[in-house]
Each structure stands twice: as C-alpha cells, then as structure tokens.
Design an enzyme around this catalytic site. Structure first.
Site, PDB file in Angstrom:
ATOM      1  N   HIS A 124       0.833  -1.205   0.000  1.00 52.12           N
ATOM      2  CA  HIS A 124       0.000   0.000   0.000  1.00 52.12           C
ATOM      3  C   HIS A 124       0.868   1.254   0.000  1.00 52.12           C
ATOM      4  CE1 HIS A 124      -3.619   2.375   1.303  1.00 52.12           C
ATOM      5  NE2 HIS A 124      -2.670   3.159   1.790  1.00 52.12           N
ATOM      6  N   GLU A 125       1.816   1.309   0.931  1.00 54.25           N
ATOM      7  CA  GLU A 125       2.656   2.502   1.045  1.00 54.25           C
ATOM      8  C   GLU A 125       3.650   2.621  -0.114  1.00 54.25           C
ATOM      9  OE1 GLU A 125       2.132   4.933   3.085  1.00 54.25           O
ATOM     10  OE2 GLU A 125       0.453   3.806   3.916  1.00 54.25           O
TER      11      GLU A 125
END
Length: 234
Positions: free
Chosen positions: A38-39
């Site tokens: 996600h990051e």
C-alpha cells in the site's frame, strides 16, 4: 551437558503451543504484505508524477519496517483494518499539485484491491492441492485468504475522509488551498481518533459490514480459479 540440553529442549518444545505462533504469523504476515505494498504504491506513483520525496526518505522499499505505524499495525491485527506510516509527499513538486495528490492518495487503495484479486486467484488455484492436506498447506491457504480480506479492508478503510487516511487527501484535493492547509493541521490527531472510533464500535461495526459485503462480491474470483484448476488437472 549435551543430554541435559536435549532434555530441556524437549520440555520446552512439548510445553509450548506452536499453533499459537503459527496463528500469530498467519495474521502478521498478511498485515505486513498489505501495508508494505500500500505505502510503496503511494511512493512509486508520487515518484512517477515528479515528487521524489518518498524515494529520498527511503520509502520506495519492500522493507515493511520502513512503513510500519505501531498503532495502525495493532488495528490490522485486532480488527482487520488499520493504517501504516504515511509516505511523505510534497504536492508542490507535481505539475498539477491537487490532481497529483489525489492520484497519489488513490494509489494505495487501488493497489490493495488488486492485491485482493491476486490473492483470491491464488487461494482458488491452490485450494485443490492444499485443502484438507498437511497442516502447512492449511496455513498457506489461511494466509492467502486473510491477505485478500485484510487488503480489501485496508482499501475501504483508507477511503474514509478522515486524516491521515487517503480518503481525506482525495477530499482535500478539491478544496481551496487555505481550507486544505487548515484541515491538514489536524492530521496528527487522526490516528488517535480512528483508534477510539474503531474500538468503541462506532466505526468498526458499519465498516466491517461494508468490508464483508465487498469481499462477498469478489469471492467468485476464487471459485473461478478453483474450477479452472480443477478442470485443467482433472
């Protein structure tokens, strides 16, 4: 000396419940996969749009330790949705700052939906071989299932318009600059507010219902993969 050491090890091994450790790993590993990708997606998209802040901060990496937020990880492990340490972004490095910020913010949730689809495909494709087999195979399937579910939960949760979640950045990107700066000043308090709302049940119950509904809509992906593999190897 050696005999005593072996005896001590046998006592420790027989007295320790390894199933607890496996259960813990089956929750931790999916959480780390979901949070890290996600990051990384945020940082990668920002970099492609012209902002190298995340790269210079060492956040374009698959090392989960670079992305962890302790409270967010705890939420992932307990209520199946949470958050990571936000990737630093300088919106003024984008050619179009507001649009670049919105696209960068959306990159995380979109990546999580794609992860859900991929892991549901893997779950369905591997189920004919691992389901009902050795315990290790069952844990692999459980981790695939949990990764798919947690990733979808992370996507939906992060679209809430509450700082520091991605939904707030998308919402703020359509505001004028003064309002944007004013609201972002409260971003540091968002994590505590989210934790309180989730553990009180005010947020967790409706959000869990939304995640379960969305997950059911995507489940046919797993059944399709299962049927395809079963036909292929029948």
């Amino acid at each position: 000396m050696g005999v005593n050491a072996i005896s001590d090890w046998e006592i420790i091994k027989n007295g320790f419940d390894f199933s607890y450790l496996l259960d813990l790993l089956s929750r931790v590993i999916p959480s780390l996969v979901c949070i890290t990708l996600h990051e990384l997606s945020h940082g990668f998209v920002a970099y492609k749009l012209g902002d190298d802040t995340a790269r210079r901060a060492g956040r374009l990496t698959l090392n989960p330790l670079k992305h962890l937020d302790p409270i967010g990880l705890l939420m992932m492990l307990t209520v199946r949705f949470g958050w990571a340490k936000p990737v630093p972004v300088n919106m003024y490095r984008f050619k179009n700052p507001k649009r670049g910020m919105a696209v960068t913010a959306l990159a995380g949730p979109v990546s999580n939906v794609l992860i859900t689809i991929v892991f549901l495909l893997l779950y369905g494709a591997l189920s004919p071989f691992l389901d009902g087999g050795p315990t290790a195979g069952e844990y692999v399937l459980e981790m695939l299932w949990l990764t798919a579910y947690m990733s979808l939960g992370l996507a939906i949760f992060n679209m809430l318009p509450i700082p520091p979640l991605d939904g707030s950045k998308v919402l703020f990107s359509v505001m004028d600059e003064g309002a944007y700066r004013g609201l972002m000043r409260y971003e540091r308090y968002g994590g505590l507010a989210l934790m309180a709302l989730s553990w009180s049940g005010v947020l967790s119950r409706p959000l869990s219902a939304a995640i379960q509904w969305a997950f059911r809509q995507l489940l046919p992906i797993a059944w399709w993969a299962y049927d395809a593999v079963a036909i292929l190897f029948s």
